[in-house]
Structures are given as C-alpha cells and as structure tokens.
Design a protein around this motif. Structure first.
Motif, mmCIF file in Angstrom:
data_model
loop_
_atom_site.group_PDB
_atom_site.id
_atom_site.type_symbol
_atom_site.label_atom_id
_atom_site.label_comp_id
_atom_site.label_asym_id
_atom_site.label_seq_id
_atom_site.Cartn_x
_atom_site.Cartn_y
_atom_site.Cartn_z
ATOM 1 N N TRP A 41 4.174 14.159 11.105
ATOM 2 C CA TRP A 41 4.300 13.216 12.212
ATOM 3 C C TRP A 41 5.631 13.370 12.949
ATOM 4 O O TRP A 41 5.730 13.013 14.124
ATOM 5 C CB TRP A 41 4.165 11.787 11.687
ATOM 6 C CG TRP A 41 2.815 11.485 11.119
ATOM 7 C CD1 TRP A 41 1.614 12.026 11.483
ATOM 8 C CD2 TRP A 41 2.519 10.555 10.072
ATOM 9 N NE1 TRP A 41 0.590 11.499 10.739
ATOM 10 C CE2 TRP A 41 1.107 10.586 9.859
ATOM 11 C CE3 TRP A 41 3.282 9.690 9.278
ATOM 12 C CZ2 TRP A 41 0.478 9.795 8.898
ATOM 13 C CZ3 TRP A 41 2.660 8.905 8.327
ATOM 14 C CH2 TRP A 41 1.272 8.968 8.142
ATOM 15 N N LEU A 42 6.640 13.896 12.275
ATOM 16 C CA LEU A 42 7.950 14.069 12.896
ATOM 17 C C LEU A 42 8.197 15.513 13.327
ATOM 18 O O LEU A 42 9.342 15.920 13.535
ATOM 19 C CB LEU A 42 9.049 13.609 11.928
ATOM 20 C CG LEU A 42 9.042 12.109 11.616
ATOM 21 C CD1 LEU A 42 10.122 11.770 10.606
ATOM 22 C CD2 LEU A 42 9.221 11.282 12.895
ATOM 23 N N GLY A 43 7.123 16.268 13.454
ATOM 24 C CA GLY A 43 7.238 17.612 14.003
ATOM 25 C C GLY A 43 7.963 18.598 13.130
ATOM 26 O O GLY A 43 8.684 19.470 13.637
ATOM 27 N N ALA B 211 9.490 4.186 14.019
ATOM 28 C CA ALA B 211 8.380 3.577 14.759
ATOM 29 C C ALA B 211 7.188 4.525 14.830
ATOM 30 O O ALA B 211 6.029 4.106 14.660
ATOM 31 C CB ALA B 211 8.841 3.183 16.161
ATOM 32 N N THR B 212 7.457 5.796 15.051
ATOM 33 C CA THR B 212 6.382 6.783 15.140
ATOM 34 C C THR B 212 5.586 6.861 13.855
ATOM 35 O O THR B 212 4.343 6.816 13.866
ATOM 36 C CB THR B 212 6.977 8.174 15.474
ATOM 37 O OG1 THR B 212 7.579 8.139 16.772
ATOM 38 C CG2 THR B 212 5.900 9.249 15.444
ATOM 39 N N VAL B 213 6.269 6.962 12.730
ATOM 40 C CA VAL B 213 5.551 7.130 11.462
ATOM 41 C C VAL B 213 4.897 5.818 11.043
ATOM 42 O O VAL B 213 3.790 5.833 10.449
ATOM 43 C CB VAL B 213 6.465 7.691 10.358
ATOM 44 C CG1 VAL B 213 6.997 9.049 10.756
ATOM 45 C CG2 VAL B 213 7.607 6.754 10.025
ATOM 46 N N LEU B 214 5.514 4.683 11.349
ATOM 47 C CA LEU B 214 4.890 3.408 10.988
ATOM 48 C C LEU B 214 3.600 3.185 11.787
ATOM 49 O O LEU B 214 2.639 2.608 11.269
ATOM 50 C CB LEU B 214 5.875 2.256 11.241
ATOM 51 C CG LEU B 214 7.073 2.190 10.283
ATOM 52 C CD1 LEU B 214 8.034 1.092 10.737
ATOM 53 C CD2 LEU B 214 6.623 1.937 8.834
ATOM 54 N N GLU B 215 3.594 3.647 13.020
ATOM 55 C CA GLU B 215 2.368 3.545 13.823
ATOM 56 C C GLU B 215 1.244 4.340 13.173
ATOM 57 O O GLU B 215 0.108 3.852 13.063
ATOM 58 C CB GLU B 215 2.627 4.042 15.243
ATOM 59 C CG GLU B 215 1.414 3.928 16.142
ATOM 60 C CD GLU B 215 1.717 4.297 17.584
ATOM 61 O OE1 GLU B 215 0.779 4.237 18.409
ATOM 62 O OE2 GLU B 215 2.856 4.656 17.890
ATOM 63 N N GLY C 200 0.826 -1.199 0.000
ATOM 64 C CA GLY C 200 0.000 0.000 0.000
ATOM 65 C C GLY C 200 0.861 1.250 0.000
ATOM 66 O O GLY C 200 0.694 2.156 -0.809
ATOM 67 N N ARG C 201 1.833 1.278 0.914
ATOM 68 C CA ARG C 201 2.825 2.356 0.971
ATOM 69 C C ARG C 201 4.155 1.763 1.427
ATOM 70 O O ARG C 201 4.183 0.844 2.249
ATOM 71 C CB ARG C 201 2.370 3.478 1.923
ATOM 72 C CG ARG C 201 1.259 4.321 1.365
ATOM 73 C CD ARG C 201 0.988 5.571 2.208
ATOM 74 N NE ARG C 201 0.342 5.239 3.472
ATOM 75 C CZ ARG C 201 -0.041 6.151 4.372
ATOM 76 N NH1 ARG C 201 0.186 7.440 4.138
ATOM 77 N NH2 ARG C 201 -0.643 5.781 5.486
ATOM 78 N N PHE C 202 5.238 2.312 0.872
ATOM 79 C CA PHE C 202 6.568 1.810 1.196
ATOM 80 C C PHE C 202 7.422 2.938 1.758
ATOM 81 O O PHE C 202 7.439 4.053 1.213
ATOM 82 C CB PHE C 202 7.262 1.228 -0.035
ATOM 83 C CG PHE C 202 8.678 0.777 0.242
ATOM 84 C CD1 PHE C 202 8.915 -0.390 0.944
ATOM 85 C CD2 PHE C 202 9.766 1.526 -0.189
ATOM 86 C CE1 PHE C 202 10.215 -0.802 1.222
ATOM 87 C CE2 PHE C 202 11.073 1.121 0.082
ATOM 88 C CZ PHE C 202 11.299 -0.064 0.789
ATOM 89 N N LEU C 203 8.138 2.651 2.843
ATOM 90 C CA LEU C 203 8.995 3.643 3.480
ATOM 91 C C LEU C 203 10.358 3.025 3.752
ATOM 92 O O LEU C 203 10.459 1.968 4.377
ATOM 93 C CB LEU C 203 8.373 4.118 4.795
ATOM 94 C CG LEU C 203 9.178 5.156 5.586
ATOM 95 C CD1 LEU C 203 9.343 6.441 4.780
ATOM 96 C CD2 LEU C 203 8.487 5.450 6.914
#
Length: 399
Positions: A335-337, A391-395, A179-182
């Motif tokens: 998400w990372l401010g 971890a933050t963005v994957l959540e 769906g999305r890849f990071l």
C-alpha cells in the motif's frame, strides 16, 4: 490540523527544565494534561471516548465491535526524553482520521485510536504496562505493587488519577475487539537515514528485558574506615557497569546498558550500604539476551563475594523476539509503494499485542538517529508524510 501542528499544541507540556527534553510519566500532572488534551481532540473529530479497566484510552470512530482496526501509541516518556517518542503515533492517528473524514471516507469496520498507559516504564520501571495488563502478560498484583522512585505504588498513583486499581488485569473483551493493530512511531535509530526513505514498515523487535541487581554491604564512614576493612557494594556494582559493555560488545550485535544506579544512603562521605542498578539487555535471536544476562549475573556474584557483599538479581520485565504479522507487513509495504522494512531494538505496545492479534508498525525518519534524549527529532515534512501514509493504510485496512 496536521500532525505537526498537533505536536505544537502539546510542546510545552511536561518540559524537563533539569534534564532537558520531556518528562511525562504515568498518572503524573504532565501525562494527565496530555490525556485530557487527547480526549478533547478526539471529541472534536466526533470520536466516542472511553477508558478501559487498565487506564488505556480508546477513541472510537463509529460503534465499537469485533474485528476492529486499531491504531495509536502512548503519551508518556522516559525521563528527559524527546518530543516524538509516543506522541507522534497519537497525533498521526488523529491527523489520519481527520484526513479520511475530510475525503468523506467512513470505515467499513469498527475503528479506534488508542492511547496506552505507561509504555516507557519511566515511572514504575516496567514498560508497556497498559498493554501488558490488557493482554494479561503481567500479573495485576505485581503491577499494583510497583513503586516509583518516591515510593508511590502504581495502585496509589492510578487511584489518585481517578482509576480503580482493583479492576486492573487481563481484559479479554477489549482485546477481543482488536482485529488488527498498527502503531506509528518515530524511528529510534539510523535505518531510514541510510535508506533515504521517510517511512518504513516494522519487521521484528529484538528480545529485550530489564533486570535489577541489588548489592548489599556495610555502610560506614568514608574517612575512618580503612580500605581493608570495607565491604563496599559500589565496587561490584561498578564491575557490572563496566562488564556490561564488554560482554555486549563480545556478542557482536548485543546491547547492554546500565542507565540507572542508586546508592543508599547516597552521601559523598559515606560508604554505601546498598547499591541498586538496573540493566537493560537486548540481543537478536533466540535465548541470547538471557545468555548475556546470565554471564553478567555470574560476574556480579563473583565480584560481590570478593568484596564481602551479597547480590540479588531480579528480572523486572522480558519480551522475546517479536516478528510482526507477515500478511499485514506485506500489505503495508504494498500500500505504501514498496516502503522498506526495518527491524528495531526498541520495544513497543505493538510488540506486546503481536502475541495476540495481527500487529504491525510504521516508522518515521529521525534525522539525528537519537532517541530517548532531547535531540530526538523528525522533520515537519516527514511527520506529515507519515500521517498521510498512516491514513492511506488505515483506509485499506478499514474497507
């Protein structure tokens, strides 16, 4: 286990005693050890591991399915490369899963960590082979026929490692699950040093490619052959090496590099009969990379003719300018401010996938600004910061 400690577990695998750094190439012993290590580590996290038809390893958190959130990178290296290029994205993904599991999070979408095969092209010459085969952007027969410096084909090496090369090729089922890849990667430059930030969001990838220039002349005796009687392919090859710097510099923002040159037969007292060199060219914007190569190709033909030699020029790989998915890029920054955005001159599997699925990248600061060399580095604090950011963005992506 933190990302830093996971890197420590593989720190002795594939050390290159001659070049320094690491040499871990597709389907060699070192890369095989790393693949085994990854499978064991993923299974400790209760991930279900499978290897696809192209040698890419997938570790699933939950049931595989469509619209999956996928993260990962690669484990292979360039010859004599650094410790972080590739493995940092893999260990950070494993650490991110452990962080999320420890807080009781369970993904609301299918979730996987992937290790792509032969990203660097350090053994068979074409970068991102695993993702190119997956997406069908390289012909499977061409991939199978690629040879390493010892004449071993990609098909032979993969078969020896336990894969079936006849199955290589486009894999719409595996691709369709994403769906999305990071991809998280150590930064390969000085951008984050100058910005004073430990992490950045990927913006674009410069158009880049690799070309092989094969010069042929007349092999002969270095002492018995008069200068006027020579047809020495080393001369036009040398002309291209020097011209690459001049032509790239004239563009203002281009890069052109000859990092490999092979004379045959290679004797000290022998005029070469052939000289092969490989050009890596990268210029921001449109068709400027191909324009640079066209200029160098014309110069190569002129120099070869002047020496009474011939030259053949073959494109071995090319990737056009990549702009990462705008929605995902904006979400990552939010998400990372407000993490800064960075373009890159380095290619990645995320750049290949970006033509098919929403893809993005995170970069972790490299205080040396050096990559593809033993001096490549990332501070432990930044490594672990990057894993927590992942971890933050994957959540968010998996909710």
């Amino acid at each position: 286990m933190t990302a830093t400690s996971l890197l420590g577990e593989i720190a002795d695998v594939g050390r290159d005693r001659k070049r320094g750094g690491y040499s871990r190439h597709a389907f060699d012993q070192a890369e095989g050890e790393l693949r085994t290590w990854f499978v064991e580590r993923a299974q400790r996290l209760s991930l279900d591991v499978e290897t696809d038809r192209n040698g890419n390893i997938w570790a699933w958190w939950g049931t595989p399915g469509p619209d999956a959130v996928v993260t990962g990178s690669h484990l292979d290296s360039v010859p004599g490369g650094g410790a972080f290029d590739g493995p940092l994205g893999v260990v950070s993904a494993l650490d991110a899963v452990e962080i999320l599991q420890a807080k009781g999070f369970r993904p609301g979408k299918p979730f996987a960590v992937v290790v792509f095969a032969e990203e660097e092209g350090g053994r068979f010459g074409v970068p991102c082979l695993g993702s190119r085969l997956l997406t069908g952007t390289i012909d499977a027969d061409k991939a199978r026929a690629l040879k390493d410096p010892d004449g071993i084909t990609f098909a032979e090496a993969s078969a020896k490692a336990g894969h079936d090369p006849e199955r290589f090729g486009a894999d719409p089922e595996a691709l369709g699950r994403i769906g999305r890849f990071l991809e998280l990667h150590v930064e390969q430059g000085r951008g984050l040093i100058d910005l004073g930030s430990p992490v950045a969001v990927g913006d674009t990838v410069i158009a880049h490619g690799r070309w092989r220039f094969s010069f042929s002349g007349q092999g002969n005796h270095a002492g018995a052959t008069l200068i006027g009687d020579r047809h020495d392919p080393m001369l036009p090859a040398a002309a291209v090496v020097g011209a690459a710097r001049r032509v790239a510099k004239a563009t203002g923002d281009g890069r052109a590099t000859v990092g490999r040159l092979v004379p045959t037969p290679g004797g000290t007292n022998v005029i070469a009969s052939t000289v092969d060199l490989w050009l890596d060219a990268r210029v921001p914007g449109g068709d400027r990379t191909r324009a640079l190569v066209a200029e160098l190709s014309a110069l190569a033909k002129e120099a070869a003719a002047e020496e009474g030699c011939l030259v053949e020029i073959a494109e071995e790989s090319y990737s056009d300018t990549v702009t990462f998915d705008a929605k995902l890029r904006d979400d990552l920054g939010k998400w990372l401010g407000g993490a800064p955005e960075l373009p890159t001159g380095a290619g990645h599997d995320a750049g290949i996938l970006a033509g098919f699925v929403p893809a993005g990248m995170l970069y972790v600061r490299n205080p040396t600004g050096v990559s593809h060399a033993p001096e490549e580095f990332a501070e432990a604090e930044d490594v672990d910061h990057g894993a927590r950011a992942l971890a933050t963005v994957l959540e968010h992506m998996s909710t």
